[in-house]
Write an enzyme that holds these catalytic residues in place. Structure first.
Site, PDB file in Angstrom:
ATOM      1  CB  SER A 184       3.166  -1.451   2.317  1.00 23.56           C
ATOM      2  OG  SER A 184       3.909  -2.423   1.618  1.00 23.56           O
ATOM      3  CG  HIS A 212       0.626   2.297   2.315  1.00 25.19           C
ATOM      4  ND1 HIS A 212      -0.395   1.722   3.025  1.00 25.19           N
ATOM      5  CD2 HIS A 212       1.094   1.344   1.470  1.00 25.19           C
ATOM      6  CE1 HIS A 212      -0.536   0.460   2.642  1.00 25.19           C
ATOM      7  NE2 HIS A 212       0.341   0.198   1.697  1.00 25.19           N
ATOM      8  CE  LYS A 243      -2.702   0.430  -0.219  1.00 26.96           C
ATOM      9  NZ  LYS A 243      -1.662   0.329  -1.240  1.00 26.96           N
TER      10      LYS A 243
HETATM   11  C1  LIG Z   1      -1.517  -0.542  -2.438  1.00 26.64           C
HETATM   12  C2  LIG Z   1      -0.448  -0.036  -3.311  1.00 26.64           C
HETATM   13  C3  LIG Z   1      -0.586  -0.056  -4.714  1.00 26.64           C
HETATM   14  C4  LIG Z   1      -1.763  -0.688  -5.396  1.00 26.64           C
HETATM   15  O1  LIG Z   1      -2.877   0.130  -5.346  1.00 26.64           O
HETATM   16  P1  LIG Z   1      -4.191  -0.301  -6.123  1.00 26.64           P
HETATM   17  O2  LIG Z   1      -4.886   0.970  -6.428  1.00 26.64           O
HETATM   18  O3  LIG Z   1      -4.958  -1.205  -5.202  1.00 26.64           O
HETATM   19  O4  LIG Z   1      -3.754  -1.018  -7.355  1.00 26.64           O
HETATM   20  C5  LIG Z   1       0.417   0.501  -5.474  1.00 26.64           C
HETATM   21  N1  LIG Z   1       1.517   1.030  -4.899  1.00 26.64           N
HETATM   22  C6  LIG Z   1       1.700   1.038  -3.573  1.00 26.64           C
HETATM   23  C7  LIG Z   1       2.926   1.646  -2.990  1.00 26.64           C
HETATM   24  C8  LIG Z   1       0.726   0.501  -2.725  1.00 26.64           C
HETATM   25  O5  LIG Z   1       0.895   0.510  -1.406  1.00 26.64           O
END
Ligand SMILES: *Cc1c(COP(=O)(O)O)cnc(C)c1O
Length: 392
Positions: A184, A212, A243
């Site tokens: 990220s 992502h 996301k």
């Molecule tokens: C955003 C993200 C998460 C968390 O996701 P949620 O469903 O909001 O808990 C977990 N792992 C990665 C790699 C992320 O980018």
């Protein structure tokens, strides 16, 4: 409230403010979209959300959420194995498994919970975990819960270091390799072909958190595995529904039927915590349908990423190279990244600045996130504003 605790917390908050690392929440009074209504600011263009496909406010996603609550009410009022689960959960899980190219999937209330529900369930005292140094916080915390397991870290993307450690750990019953699919902060992609090869060679289990990557990577948005032509070759995928897939909340683990059934039996968040609310399950189900039925959306995202990159390159910005929808512009020191982010917001553009300690000292950055829903006019405004704040 305990007086001493209140006082200590007050002191700590004051010190965050002095250090410039205090986070101010910004309140939005409209759905997440390329342009939002920000309290006290008016309309603001968003280049900092994970709404990669523009599905969080898609009419089919909204309608499905409403139908979900109309049909099933608010929720199960219990954990799934005690009181039953809803058919919409199974429908969503089947659709997610198909999307990411696995036999089966199991949802959790977040990908955070999915990682915490998966890792300690598979890793016991006889096993070892080897995790990329830049993995997401939820993987790190998931590994911490496996407290009797030997836990190692390999330098970011460093396959030689990973191979050496896999060799050292060959006596272990089970070796788990953990990586983000798309990282990220850098926006770069894990070297999945090498990881798959190493996992095979060392009889290790490869776990990819593609939060992502899902909806973003690959021709049809089926994730980082599709990007590399490796659909069906990853042992275990975790990802989020928060996301690209509608952005509400929720996460999942996708893998073989046996692994999913084992999690139903053993994973603690499954056993002791409620399922996804049906409204969320139904809207995520619709988001997967929109994605599968309209691959043009992924193509638009890719085209927008190309446009933003070429505009910023023409302006002379230094960007980290990658095929993802995350474009970090390195600006140097933390204060400059924060000042540029604030100056952009003054111009009605929402781009987050990240500095030390989230990223290494001297590598502070603005992180631009592109959506399929951005228009050419949005991209023009971003480029113009970035050029202006750089002068300031
Ligand atoms: C955003 C993200 C998460 C968390 O996701 P949620 O469903 O909001 O808990 C977990 N792992 C990665 C790699 C992320 O980018």
């Amino acid at each position: 409230m305990n007086a001493r605790l209140r006082e200590v917390l007050g002191e700590e908050l004051a010190s965050l403010k002095r250090a410039g690392t205090y986070k101010e929440l910004r309140h939005l009074d409209s759905p997440m979209a390329p342009s939002v209504e920000m309290e006290g600011r008016g309309r603001v263009l968003v280049f900092s959300s994970n709404n990669y496909l523009g599905l969080s406010d898609h009419p089919e996603v909204r309608t499905a959420g409403v139908e979900g609550i109309a049909r099933f009410g608010a929720g199960t009022a219990s954990v799934r194995f005690i009181c039953g689960t809803f058919t919409i959960h199974r429908e969503l899980e089947d659709a997610l498994a198909r999307l990411v190219g696995c036999e089966a999937a199991l949802t959790y209330v977040s990908c955070w919970t999915a990682n915490e529900g998966l890792i300690p369930t598979l890793a016991g005292p006889a096993d070892a975990i080897i995790s990329d140094a830049l993995n997401h916080a939820s993987i790190i915390d998931g590994c911490r819960l496996a407290k009797n397991t030997e836990r190692r870290v390999y330098a970011h993307g460093d396959m030689a270091s990973l191979a050496a450690q896999l060799g050292e750990l060959r006596e272990k019953r089970r070796r788990l390799i953990l990586t983000d699919g798309v990282f990220s902060m850098e926006g770069d992609v894990a070297p999945l072909p090498d990881l798959v090869e190493l996992a095979e060679k060392h009889d290790a289990v490869l776990i990819v958190d593609d939060s992502h990557g899902t909806g973003v990577m690959g021709e049809r948005g089926r994730g980082t595995a599709e990007h590399f032509g490796l659909l069906g070759k990853i042992d275990i995928i975790t990802s989020t529904l928060g996301k690209a897939l509608g952005g509400a909340a929720g996460g999942f683990v996708a893998s073989s039927r046996e692994l999913i059934d084992y999690l139903v039996q053993k994973s603690r968040p499954q056993l002791f915590s409620n399922a996804l609310p049906p409204t969320v399950a139904a809207s995520a189900r619709a988001a997967v349908d929109v994605l599968m039925n309209d691959p043009g959306r992924v193509a638009r995202l890719r085209e927008n990423v190309r446009k933003v990159r070429s505009r910023l390159a023409a302006l002379g910005f230094t960007m980290l190279e990658s095929p993802t929808a995350i474009i970090p512009i390195i600006v140097g020191d933390t204060a400059r990244a924060i000042a540029m982010s604030n100056a952009l917001l003054e111009k009605g553009i929402f781009v987050t600045g990240f500095g030390f300690p989230v990223v290494p000292e001297g590598a502070a950055r603005l992180r631009i996130q592109v959506s399929a829903a951005h228009t050419d006019a949005d991209i023009d405004r971003l480029a113009t504003a970035l050029a202006e704040v750089r002068q300031a």
